[in-house]
Design a protein around this motif. Structure first.
Motif: not given
Length: 430
Positions: A291-305
């Motif tokens: 969860g350390g930035g826009i590359h992270s799993k949280l950003f990519q999967n929880v927020r974006e996808k």
């Protein structure tokens, strides 16, 4: 991936009477700074008083009796800047006094700003304005009111509030649960004489770390050390070691309702890794992937996808061995977001780390370290953190250790992480 040689260098210059003096050699700035830190164990008994003392001290001295007098004198010192601060690192509370001034190299041979600024800083700390053997009453009352507003104002930032409340619920009974600015309950009990006695306790008993940053002649530093050696010091307090490892317990679920339009989900984890452990570096890379930035799993999967969160990040509390995941969500999406967040951590535990996630994490960490070089205060804070952690990394060596972390080591670090507390800040209408 290259990392250009670090220009900064830190050396311990002297150690005496519980005072350690460090020189941080940095030649990229046109300013020098002097930072004095008093370090105490976080405790309910002292936290509020520790937060209040520097606020009162900066109001005036025997020579400069008002804040305006100090400000006018700072203008004479080529616009030097001075302030105080209180913060916590793990289970320690740090009381900071600092002054930043133009280097003597740029002000002519007839000036000695380093000496003048050092004298002012020590004047604030050692020669407070006193009435009847205690702090000036109206200064104290005004600063109590200011501190009360700061304590009450912590609720204005709901993202940070949710994170802090999760840590508090998670660490009940441990020093880390104590807010760095103390409590209003304790603030209301403080009187002039009590606080003045506590001020003397700080000055005489707490370990001090002094950081002189910039490009300062050794002869001037030795002159400053001579003044520090004149400080009246007593028995120096021994500091406790932070509690890192805790026995596994059932997950603690806490819900608090406030007037918010958006839910704040915070999940606290015990990493079981101290900042001086060899696998700490693996944990930092693991956190960046999670969860350390826009590359992270949280950003990519929880927020974006899945579009489940307005924001989603994870961060480490390195001094206490904790990790916090926080996100802003629709209240009705709590369970779905919670399960998806835990799935991201499980993916790392299973070794499902893409090249993009790994490379971007290393690059993000490098960028973060590089950005510290833009601020003398950030550089000083970095080296203070090293001393508190009993580590000796430089920015360059730290980056090299992060870059050497393997995927297997990331997986091992993630498998030590244990969920502890789930805190949900919900709407009063739900």
């Amino acid at each position: 991936m290259d990392y250009k040689s670090s220009e900064e260098k830190v050396d311990i210059i002297d150690s005496f009477n519980g005072i350690e003096v460090y020189k941080v050699m940095v030649d990229k700035f046109k300013t020098n700074s002097i930072n004095i830190f008093f370090q105490d164990n976080l405790s309910k008994e002292n936290a509020t008083k520790n937060a209040l003392v520097p606020a009162v001290l900066r109001r005036g001295t025997k020579k400069h009796k008002t804040f305006k007098d100090i400000a006018l004198y700072l203008e004479e010192l080529y616009g030097a800047s001075f302030d105080c601060a209180v913060n916590k690192k793990g289970e320690y509370q740090l009381i900071q006094f600092y002054i930043d001034h133009v280097s003597d190299k740029y002000t002519g041979s007839d000036t000695n700003l380093f000496e003048d600024c050092t004298n002012l800083l020590l004047e604030v700390i050692t020669e407070p304005l006193v009435e009847n053997g205690a702090f000036k009453k109206d200064y104290l009352e005004q600063e109590k009111e200011n501190l009360k507003k700061i304590i009450e104002g912590r609720m204005n930032d709901k993202v940070q509030y949710a994170v802090e409340r999760c840590f508090e619920e998670m660490c009940k009974g441990e020093p880390f649960e104590i807010y760095e600015n103390g409590s209003i309950e304790d603030l209301n009990k403080i009187q002039e004489a009590d606080l003045f006695n506590h001020y003397k306790y700080i000055l005489e008993s707490l370990p001090m770390k002094v950081f002189i940053s910039g490009d300062v002649d050794d002869s001037k530093i030795q002159s400053a050390i001579a003044k520090l050696k004149n400080l009246k010091r007593g028995n120096i307090k021994g500091l406790s070691q932070p509690i890192i490892n805790k026995p596994k317990k059932d997950t603690n679920f806490v819900t608090e309702k406030l007037d918010v339009s958006q839910g704040k989900l915070s999940i606290g984890f015990r990493t079981n890794t101290a900042s001086h452990d060899k696998d700490y570096y693996s944990l930092v890379v693991c956190n960046s992937i999670l969860g350390g930035g826009i590359h992270s799993k949280l950003f990519q999967n929880v927020r974006e996808k899945e579009s489940l969160a307005y924001y989603a990040f994870s961060r480490l509390e390195k001094f206490k061995g904790l990790m916090m995941i926080s996100c802003g969500i629709e209240v009705s999406n709590k369970d779905k977001a919670y399960n998806l967040i835990l799935k991201q951590l499980e993916e790392i535990r299973q070794g499902n780390i893409s090249d993009y996630e790994y490379d971007s994490s290393i690059k993000s960490i490098k960028t973060g370290l590089e950005s510290l070089k833009d601020s003398q205060l950030a550089i000083v804070d970095f080296y203070l953190s090293q001393k508190i952690s009993n580590t000796s990394d430089t920015l360059k060596s730290l980056y090299e250790k992060f870059e050497a972390v393997t995927r297997d080591e990331i997986v091992k670090a993630s498998q030590k992480v244990e969920i502890d507390t789930v805190y949900f800040l919900s709407s009063e209408n739900q």
